[in-house]
Write an enzyme that holds these catalytic residues in place. Structure first.
Site: not given
Lengths: 289, 289
Positions: B35, B66, B90, B110, B142, B160, B167
């Protein structure tokens, strides 16, 4: 990505953000002595009313705002018989108030008949109760009306106003809240839309300090989603003439004889839950006011 | 009103709406095998990360997402020791999870290291716990990791992820939830961001039906504001491997030894309150699934 002329965009200058809806035809435009009122058809939100270029109400999402401006305050009052709405020209709040069988009289005071005319034409579902015998629609100055109201003559005041800039600003002052305080009966409650907690904390602080200065015994804010207003998260603040806020007629909510799309007893209780940053600020505003 | 080149605009096609933030300089741009990742400075939201042109996280509002992706699910588990985060590059969710002293190990998986690299450079506050001895950061697939996980080896799984298009889509299927189900211990919980209840009810329906098909005993959605995502109102959905959702370690929340900006015990309870339209839909999805 950029937006062509098929989008209506409202810039929220203090938030540094903008919200846009994909438009179809313009259905209504009239410049009243007070403001410019427009209605557009949109691709996905139904019809959209703008006042002076600011998004006010759309077919798709108005249930959130109108339900949360009416049912929490009415079910927080033990016996709401006499109601006044200041502003509210689209009549959506009025319709929700009139769903309550305890309500005997609703006086709506909006200075601009143009808003109600646009709503009658393009949001007829919001105006379906305008002919209810319990409703009175006045198109005069709501602040003067409140000053002149007989002391103790109202149970609930709903301030369904535009933002606290320009003509709406006086609705956020201790003088106006003082007039509300006098007009309310002993168990009286006032509720007013109080902007976004994410970008308008100074407005909320001013409201809390003004409510306290005007002699209100308690004040609490309720939170709800509002996708066409800046940040998408909105609030309304209730002031209680006496006693503490928090209790509500839960059995009456559960037994209500009308449909809602957002509001119910769980949402009522949840709406008053204060985010941590807000709780800290509110305790400071109220204790030091 | 129209927006010039000083604005970053994300169009939400299914919502017919768009959200824009006033930009300053572009600080980061890298096209990974997966990406395009960009970071901008903005006028009022601090820094903003975009993935493939979609707003992901900003300095100003990320606390909402979060905190709500981590604390409600962790305090809903009796003893969360072993946690996995799928996505979350992140590292803001990871930071919140590591605030919990009961947590002994967090594995974050990730697929794209570029996101974490951008966060380390431009959101260092979100990455401040990346070196915690309890944390392991893996940059692999993952979904495969979850399929390979030892049965019963996790207490809490936090998904998350990006939106369920492209995807991210496979993360919303019964197959993936089945892998989670096997990897979870008896009291295990999975939480996943579940889009906006105002425009993505089909996504939520798919999640509920997939969780039930995968054998989860209960599922509930929590709601919270999220100003940079479409409609400004967002959700996360929790699935419980066994038993009923609803209870949480309230005393532990009240005694928590870390600061929060949004989350507290009142917000925890309130976040699970279902709007009337959602309650009706969820009861239908769950009973007929």
């Amino acid at each position: 990505m950029s937006l062509d002329d098929n989008w209506i965009t409202e810039i929220c200058a203090d938030g540094g953000s903008a919200f846009s809806l994909q438009r179809r035809a313009k259905l209504f435009e009239q410049r009243s002595p007070f403001q410019k009122v427009e209605v557009f058809d949109t691709e996905t939100y139904g019809k959209l009313m703008l006042i002076d270029g600011c998004t006010m109400v759309s077919t798709r999402e108005n249930f959130l705002y109108h339900e949360m401006m009416s049912h929490p305050v009415l079910y927080s009052h033990p016996a709401p018989r006499r109601v006044a709405i200041i502003g509210g020209g689209d009549c959506g709040t009025l319709r929700e108030v009139l769903r309550h069988p305890e309500v005997e009289r609703v006086t709506q005071i909006d200075i601009d008949a143009t808003v109600t005319r646009a709503a009658e034409l393009h949001f007829p579902e919001l105006c379906e109760s305008n002919d209810d015998a319990r409703a009175e629609l006045l198109f005069i100055d709501g602040i003067q009306w409140m000053k002149d109201a007989e002391p103790g003559s109202l149970d609930v005041i709903i301030v369904d106003s535009t933002d606290p800039i320009g003509p709406g600003e006086v609705l956020f002052t201790p003088e106006f809240y003082g007039a509300c305080q006098r007009a309310l009966g002993d168990d009286g409650l006032v509720v007013q839309q109080s902007e976004s907690p994410l970008i308008h904390m100074p407005v909320l602080e001013r409201m809390y300090r003004s409510l306290k200065a005007a002699g209100f015994a308690d004040a609490r804010t309720l939170f709800f989603p509002q996708p066409i207003y800046p940040t998408g998260w909105w609030s309304a603040t209730i002031g209680a003439k006496r006693g503490r806020l928090g209790a509500f007629r839960r059995d009456d909510v559960d037994a209500r004889g009308f449909d809602t799309a957002y509001y119910n007893a769980a949402i009522h209780a949840a709406a008053f839950a204060e985010p941590e940053f807000f709780r800290r600020a509110r305790e400071r505003w109220w204790s030091s006011a």
